[in-house]
Design an enzyme around this catalytic site. Sequence first.
Site, PDB file in Angstrom:
ATOM      1  N   TYR A 101       0.826  -1.208   0.000  1.00  0.00           N
ATOM      2  CA  TYR A 101       0.000   0.000   0.000  1.00  0.00           C
ATOM      3  C   TYR A 101       0.860   1.258   0.000  1.00  0.00           C
ATOM      4  O   TYR A 101       0.641   2.177  -0.806  1.00  0.00           O
ATOM      5  CB  TYR A 101      -0.918  -0.004   1.211  1.00  0.00           C
ATOM      6  CG  TYR A 101      -1.659   1.292   1.437  1.00  0.00           C
ATOM      7  CD1 TYR A 101      -2.726   1.656   0.630  1.00  0.00           C
ATOM      8  CD2 TYR A 101      -1.287   2.160   2.469  1.00  0.00           C
ATOM      9  CE1 TYR A 101      -3.410   2.842   0.827  1.00  0.00           C
ATOM     10  CE2 TYR A 101      -1.970   3.347   2.677  1.00  0.00           C
ATOM     11  CZ  TYR A 101      -3.020   3.688   1.865  1.00  0.00           C
ATOM     12  OH  TYR A 101      -3.694   4.870   2.070  1.00  0.00           O
TER      13      TYR A 101
ATOM     14  N   LYS B   6       1.451   4.799  -2.577  1.00  0.00           N
ATOM     15  CA  LYS B   6       1.322   6.201  -2.184  1.00  0.00           C
ATOM     16  C   LYS B   6       2.616   6.969  -2.450  1.00  0.00           C
ATOM     17  O   LYS B   6       2.581   8.167  -2.740  1.00  0.00           O
ATOM     18  CB  LYS B   6       0.919   6.295  -0.710  1.00  0.00           C
ATOM     19  CG  LYS B   6      -0.496   5.801  -0.440  1.00  0.00           C
ATOM     20  CD  LYS B   6      -1.540   6.580  -1.237  1.00  0.00           C
ATOM     21  CE  LYS B   6      -2.964   6.201  -0.862  1.00  0.00           C
ATOM     22  NZ  LYS B   6      -3.971   6.984  -1.602  1.00  0.00           N
TER      23      LYS B   6
END
Length: 262
Positions: free
Chosen positions: A185, A189
Amino acid sequence: MASDKLILLITGANQGLGYYAASQLSNTDKYHILLGSRDLQKAEKAIEVMKTDASSPSNTSNIEPIQIDVNDDASIQAAADHVKQKFNRLDVLMLNAGISRAAGVESDLGPNADGSGPSLREQYAQQYNTNVFGAAVCVDVFLPLLRHSTLPGGRRIAFTGSSTACLETARTDSGPLNGKNYRLYRSTKTALNMVMVSYARELEGEGFVVSASNPGHCGTNLNLYKGLKDPREGARVLVQAVEGRREEVHGFLVDETGKLGW
């Protein structure tokens, strides 16, 4: 009339941070908000819920639903065509849609303990497709409409980022933001930060303000409601990215304290 207000589209806004950002922005009376969702019925239901949501009062007369699936280029183009036909411009684009794990898995570090679920490669592909590729395609498709914006406060692009993207934090933190956690994840980002900075540099000569917000570890469906922060509070940072002064947000990841390092 909607034409007198800033036309603002929020992706992934039928729940969580996008929902509360729409609610908060609706009360400024400056925006006509297009509340985006993969499922139009979920967007419509979210607006109905807002009408009676005492925890987050909203002016729903300024909000309308729009179907947009950031994983589907045809859906993105259809949404842009709808906005063009109805308004012939877009003033603000908030790229909030995102996932923190692939479908059918318990974490972002490989198949489930019993071996079920998608492969690690498939998990990376799913998260990058939604969190990075989808956001980039949305900017590209909506950019002609954003260039039609002439109202003060327009020509804004705001990504929903995360402090987990920070390389120095990942390298040095001894707590939950240690780089060994949320590997997949947080890498999406970090990539999203580069996409944001690239657009910021490309478009700044045209008067655009491009930024990313770090709402913090909010309790939303993204983390199965395990976050420690109220999403209403986190949504204020999304609003800050949209409404903050250019010198405070342009080209940066920001939170409620200001600009964050990389």
